[in-house]
Design a protein around this motif. Structure first.
Motif, mmCIF file in Angstrom:
data_model
loop_
_atom_site.group_PDB
_atom_site.id
_atom_site.type_symbol
_atom_site.label_atom_id
_atom_site.label_comp_id
_atom_site.label_asym_id
_atom_site.label_seq_id
_atom_site.Cartn_x
_atom_site.Cartn_y
_atom_site.Cartn_z
ATOM 1 N N THR A 1 9.734 6.357 1.158
ATOM 2 C CA THR A 1 8.741 5.996 0.144
ATOM 3 C C THR A 1 8.857 4.514 -0.215
ATOM 4 O OG1 THR A 1 8.904 8.233 -0.738
ATOM 5 C CG2 THR A 1 7.868 6.585 -2.139
ATOM 6 N N LYS A 2 10.083 4.025 -0.317
ATOM 7 C CA LYS A 2 10.310 2.606 -0.616
ATOM 8 C C LYS A 2 9.780 1.732 0.520
ATOM 9 C CE LYS A 2 14.271 0.722 -0.115
ATOM 10 N NZ LYS A 2 15.674 0.369 -0.094
ATOM 11 N N PHE A 3 10.023 2.133 1.782
ATOM 12 C CA PHE A 3 9.511 1.390 2.931
ATOM 13 C C PHE A 3 7.988 1.360 2.927
ATOM 14 C CE2 PHE A 3 13.460 2.291 5.726
ATOM 15 C CZ PHE A 3 14.106 1.205 5.180
ATOM 16 N N HIS A 4 7.355 2.506 2.630
ATOM 17 C CA HIS A 4 5.890 2.576 2.610
ATOM 18 C C HIS A 4 5.317 1.627 1.562
ATOM 19 C CE1 HIS A 4 5.314 6.722 4.730
ATOM 20 N NE2 HIS A 4 5.953 5.846 5.470
ATOM 21 N N LYS A 5 5.923 1.586 0.386
ATOM 22 C CA LYS A 5 5.439 0.684 -0.671
ATOM 23 C C LYS A 5 5.587 -0.772 -0.242
ATOM 24 C CE LYS A 5 6.030 3.793 -4.532
ATOM 25 N NZ LYS A 5 6.788 4.161 -5.715
ATOM 26 N N GLU A 6 6.701 -1.086 0.417
ATOM 27 C CA GLU A 6 6.921 -2.459 0.880
ATOM 28 C C GLU A 6 5.909 -2.842 1.960
ATOM 29 O OE1 GLU A 6 10.468 -5.153 2.888
ATOM 30 O OE2 GLU A 6 10.959 -3.170 2.099
ATOM 31 N N PHE B 1 2.239 2.464 8.988
ATOM 32 C CA PHE B 1 2.840 3.779 9.148
ATOM 33 C C PHE B 1 1.760 4.810 9.409
ATOM 34 C CE2 PHE B 1 2.464 2.575 4.716
ATOM 35 C CZ PHE B 1 1.738 3.593 4.163
ATOM 36 N N THR B 2 2.159 6.057 9.647
ATOM 37 C CA THR B 2 1.252 7.094 10.124
ATOM 38 C C THR B 2 0.032 7.293 9.235
ATOM 39 O OG1 THR B 2 3.167 8.205 11.034
ATOM 40 C CG2 THR B 2 1.140 9.475 10.922
ATOM 41 N N MET B 3 0.210 7.411 7.943
ATOM 42 C CA MET B 3 -0.905 7.697 7.036
ATOM 43 C C MET B 3 -1.415 6.431 6.335
ATOM 44 S SD MET B 3 -1.506 10.995 7.108
ATOM 45 C CE MET B 3 -2.148 11.567 5.559
ATOM 46 N N TYR B 4 -1.270 5.277 6.964
ATOM 47 C CA TYR B 4 -1.647 4.019 6.315
ATOM 48 C C TYR B 4 -3.118 3.987 5.920
ATOM 49 C CZ TYR B 4 -2.967 -0.802 5.703
ATOM 50 O OH TYR B 4 -3.498 -1.948 5.193
ATOM 51 N N CYS C 1 2.523 -3.420 0.361
ATOM 52 C CA CYS C 1 2.527 -4.711 -0.333
ATOM 53 C C CYS C 1 2.410 -5.859 0.675
ATOM 54 C CB CYS C 1 3.805 -4.827 -1.159
ATOM 55 S SG CYS C 1 3.905 -6.328 -2.121
ATOM 56 N N ASN C 2 3.172 -5.782 1.767
ATOM 57 C CA ASN C 2 3.130 -6.845 2.777
ATOM 58 C C ASN C 2 1.773 -6.927 3.465
ATOM 59 O OD1 ASN C 2 5.772 -7.568 2.278
ATOM 60 N ND2 ASN C 2 6.610 -6.428 3.996
ATOM 61 N N LEU C 3 1.209 -5.763 3.825
ATOM 62 C CA LEU C 3 -0.068 -5.772 4.547
ATOM 63 C C LEU C 3 -1.245 -6.170 3.656
ATOM 64 C CD1 LEU C 3 0.293 -2.664 6.855
ATOM 65 C CD2 LEU C 3 0.235 -5.050 7.531
ATOM 66 N N ASN C 4 -1.115 -5.987 2.350
ATOM 67 C CA ASN C 4 -2.189 -6.373 1.438
ATOM 68 C C ASN C 4 -2.092 -7.841 1.021
ATOM 69 O OD1 ASN C 4 -3.424 -3.883 1.495
ATOM 70 N ND2 ASN C 4 -2.199 -3.093 -0.179
ATOM 71 N N SER C 5 -1.047 -8.531 1.455
ATOM 72 C CA SER C 5 -0.929 -9.957 1.160
ATOM 73 C C SER C 5 -1.842 -10.742 2.115
ATOM 74 C CB SER C 5 0.526 -10.413 1.335
ATOM 75 O OG SER C 5 0.891 -10.354 2.699
ATOM 76 N N ILE C 6 -1.974 -12.024 1.880
ATOM 77 C CA ILE C 6 -2.829 -12.873 2.715
ATOM 78 C C ILE C 6 -2.276 -12.938 4.141
ATOM 79 C CG2 ILE C 6 -3.655 -15.235 3.060
ATOM 80 C CD1 ILE C 6 -3.667 -15.464 -0.029
ATOM 81 N N HIS C 7 -0.956 -13.105 4.254
ATOM 82 C CA HIS C 7 -0.319 -13.168 5.572
ATOM 83 C C HIS C 7 -0.501 -11.845 6.316
ATOM 84 C CE1 HIS C 7 2.377 -14.472 8.693
ATOM 85 N NE2 HIS C 7 3.192 -13.451 8.475
#
Length: 175
Positions: free
Chosen positions: A98-103, A10-13, A106-112
């Motif tokens: 906010t819920k989408f950003h947290k998800e 997202f924009t401010m990732y 979480c997804n981008l910080n996983s190994i995949h």
């Protein structure tokens, strides 16, 4: 609906993931604790009261944002750090976003997610860099979506033809 997970930055990732001061800022509305009634509470312990909801402008999916106002900021010692307004601080929250950003985080910080990020940086960013830096392409010359699409398509064709031209000697040797 189709079982796809969210991996798009997202924009401010970058700021959200790397800047600890920004991410953990207690005066950001996203970081305010929520009480049992579902209302945010500021760092000074004051409660924010719900004002109204309105649809997010330009959003095609019907997302809404909620507006809240602090009950009393008049004698707050942290007001200078918290806001620059004269009256009580108003915040707007979009719980779904906010819920989408947290998800996504979480997804981008996983190994995949790390593998997908690495793969994308290898694939598309190099072609973009070559077109922008090596070919000095900085700005589109045409106006309108059809003309812009045509210009980008022509630039991509030129890029691919140049790659083909560079590989022709290798193709002749293999034959």
């Amino acid at each position: 609906e189709h079982g796809m997970k969210k991996y798009m930055k997202f924009t401010m990732y970058e700021k959200e993931s790397k800047d600890k001061k920004y991410r953990d800022d207690p005066y950001r509305a996203v970081n305010f604790p929520i009480d049992t009634d579902g209302d945010p509470i500021c760092p000074n312990g004051k409660k924010f009261h719900y004002l109204y909801s309105r649809p997010v402008r330009g959003n095609k999916y019907g997302r809404t944002e909620e507006f809240y106002q602090c009950e009393d900021c008049s004698n707050c010692l942290q007001k200078e750090k918290c806001c620059k307004c004269k009256g009580n601080r108003k915040i707007r929250l979009n719980e779904e976003l906010t819920k989408f950003h947290k998800e996504v985080l979480c997804n981008l910080n996983s190994i995949h997610g790390a593998l997908l990020r690495m793969n994308r940086s290898i694939q598309s960013e190099s072609a973009n860099g070559i077109i922008k830096w090596n070919r000095s392409y900085t700005r589109a010359c045409r106006r309108g979506s059809k003309a812009l699409n045509l210009e980008i398509a022509m630039i991509c064709c030129g890029f691919n033809l140049h790659k083909f031209h560079l590989k022709k000697p290798a193709i002749k040797k293999a034959a």
